[in-house]
Design a protein around this motif. Structure first.
Motif, short mmCIF file in Angstrom:
data_model
loop_
_atom_site.label_atom_id
_atom_site.label_comp_id
_atom_site.label_asym_id
_atom_site.label_seq_id
_atom_site.Cartn_x
_atom_site.Cartn_y
_atom_site.Cartn_z
N PRO A 161 -43.93 -17.55 -17.50
CA PRO A 161 -43.42 -17.32 -16.15
C PRO A 161 -43.27 -15.83 -15.84
O PRO A 161 -43.07 -15.01 -16.74
N LEU A 162 -43.35 -15.51 -14.58
CA LEU A 162 -43.18 -14.14 -14.09
C LEU A 162 -41.69 -13.90 -13.85
O LEU A 162 -41.04 -14.72 -13.20
N PRO A 163 -41.12 -12.82 -14.38
CA PRO A 163 -39.69 -12.56 -14.12
C PRO A 163 -39.42 -12.40 -12.63
O PRO A 163 -40.21 -11.78 -11.91
N THR A 164 -38.33 -12.97 -12.17
CA THR A 164 -37.92 -12.88 -10.76
C THR A 164 -36.57 -12.18 -10.68
O THR A 164 -35.82 -12.13 -11.65
N TYR A 165 -36.27 -11.65 -9.52
CA TYR A 165 -35.02 -10.93 -9.29
C TYR A 165 -34.41 -11.40 -7.98
O TYR A 165 -35.13 -11.73 -7.04
N GLU A 166 -33.09 -11.42 -7.93
CA GLU A 166 -32.42 -11.72 -6.67
C GLU A 166 -32.55 -10.51 -5.76
O GLU A 166 -32.54 -9.36 -6.22
N CYS A 167 -32.70 -10.76 -4.46
CA CYS A 167 -32.75 -9.67 -3.50
C CYS A 167 -32.07 -10.10 -2.21
O CYS A 167 -31.91 -11.30 -1.95
N ARG A 168 -31.65 -9.12 -1.44
CA ARG A 168 -30.93 -9.38 -0.20
C ARG A 168 -31.07 -8.18 0.72
O ARG A 168 -31.49 -7.11 0.31
N VAL A 169 -30.68 -8.39 1.98
CA VAL A 169 -30.60 -7.30 2.94
C VAL A 169 -29.11 -7.03 3.14
O VAL A 169 -28.35 -7.95 3.48
N SER A 170 -28.71 -5.79 2.92
CA SER A 170 -27.29 -5.43 3.04
C SER A 170 -26.91 -5.33 4.52
O SER A 170 -27.76 -5.37 5.41
N ASP A 171 -25.62 -5.17 4.77
CA ASP A 171 -25.13 -5.02 6.14
C ASP A 171 -25.73 -3.80 6.83
O ASP A 171 -25.90 -3.78 8.04
N SER A 172 -26.06 -2.76 6.04
CA SER A 172 -26.63 -1.54 6.61
C SER A 172 -28.13 -1.67 6.87
O SER A 172 -28.75 -0.75 7.39
N GLY A 173 -28.73 -2.79 6.47
CA GLY A 173 -30.16 -3.03 6.71
C GLY A 173 -31.06 -2.63 5.56
O GLY A 173 -32.28 -2.73 5.67
N SER A 174 -30.49 -2.18 4.43
CA SER A 174 -31.33 -1.82 3.29
C SER A 174 -31.58 -3.04 2.41
O SER A 174 -30.73 -3.92 2.29
N ILE A 175 -32.74 -3.08 1.80
CA ILE A 175 -33.09 -4.15 0.89
C ILE A 175 -32.52 -3.79 -0.47
O ILE A 175 -32.68 -2.66 -0.94
N GLN A 176 -31.85 -4.74 -1.11
CA GLN A 176 -31.25 -4.52 -2.42
C GLN A 176 -31.80 -5.54 -3.41
O GLN A 176 -32.01 -6.69 -3.06
N VAL A 177 -32.02 -5.07 -4.64
CA VAL A 177 -32.50 -5.92 -5.72
C VAL A 177 -31.46 -5.90 -6.83
O VAL A 177 -30.93 -4.84 -7.18
N LEU A 178 -31.17 -7.07 -7.37
CA LEU A 178 -30.23 -7.19 -8.49
C LEU A 178 -31.01 -7.06 -9.79
O LEU A 178 -31.75 -7.94 -10.17
N ALA A 179 -30.87 -5.90 -10.41
CA ALA A 179 -31.63 -5.63 -11.66
C ALA A 179 -30.81 -4.74 -12.57
O ALA A 179 -29.93 -4.04 -12.17
#
Length: 179
Positions: A161-179
């Motif tokens: 399998p390919l490693p996956t990461y959680e990601c989200r858009v913050s309140d300020s509009g930046s994309i964040q990755v949990l790594a």
């Protein structure tokens, strides 16, 4: 005469399946630490060797760009977080983050020459035509269909399998990755 206990030497192996792997260079011991659990092999009957203690780094949300940057780059971008190259993409209105390193031969999924293809909730490596589920990283369909199935060795490696990461858009509009 007193016999001294042999000193155990470990070297770190890089393995996409385990965050840390140790190999005892003096005997046939393999120790892998995965998810905080250590599995130890025996070096001799009745003796279990333990790896050296190491510090654990907790994952944290990292800003990797903005939603407008992602849109401007065609809905996908490769970012570097903690030494790992991660492919961030928006597919059908949802953000996904996966390793940009194909688990077959380690080639980039999205690069200067190779361009990832997206469809049916999957990202497809252009080099081997292997499809990985964007949400789980699981292999979908045939493993490395562009590679020949050679006698004895097959396609080189088993499906990984390919490693996956959680990601989200913050309140300020930046994309964040949990790594």
């Amino acid at each position: 005469p007193d016999q001294q206990e042999p000193t155990q030497k470990f070297r770190i192996l890089k393995n996409p399946h385990y965050p840390m792997a140790f190999v005892n260079t003096g005997a046939s011991l393999i120790t892998r630490a995965a998810g905080g659990r250590a599995l130890c092999g025996r070096t001799s009957p009745g003796r279990v060797s333990q790896p050296r203690r190491s510090s654990v780094v907790m994952a944290d949300w990292t800003d990797v760009g903005s939603k407008s940057e992602l849109d401007a780059s065609g809905g996908k971008m490769v970012v570097k977080v903690g030494g790992a190259k991660i492919l961030v993409t928006e597919y059908e209105g949802k953000l996904y983050a996966v390793s940009n390193k194909c688990t077959h031969l380690g080639l980039p999924i999205e690069g200067k020459l190779l361009k990832a293809k997206f469809g049916e909730g999957c990202v497809t490596c252009a080099a081997h035509n292997t499809s990985f589920d964007l949400a789980t990283g699981e292999v979908k369909g045939e493993w490395a269909p562009k590679m020949p199935n050679l006698p004895v060795v097959g396609k080189g490696t088993k499906p990984v399998p390919l490693p996956t990461y959680e990601c989200r858009v913050s309140d300020s509009g930046s994309i964040q990755v949990l790594a």
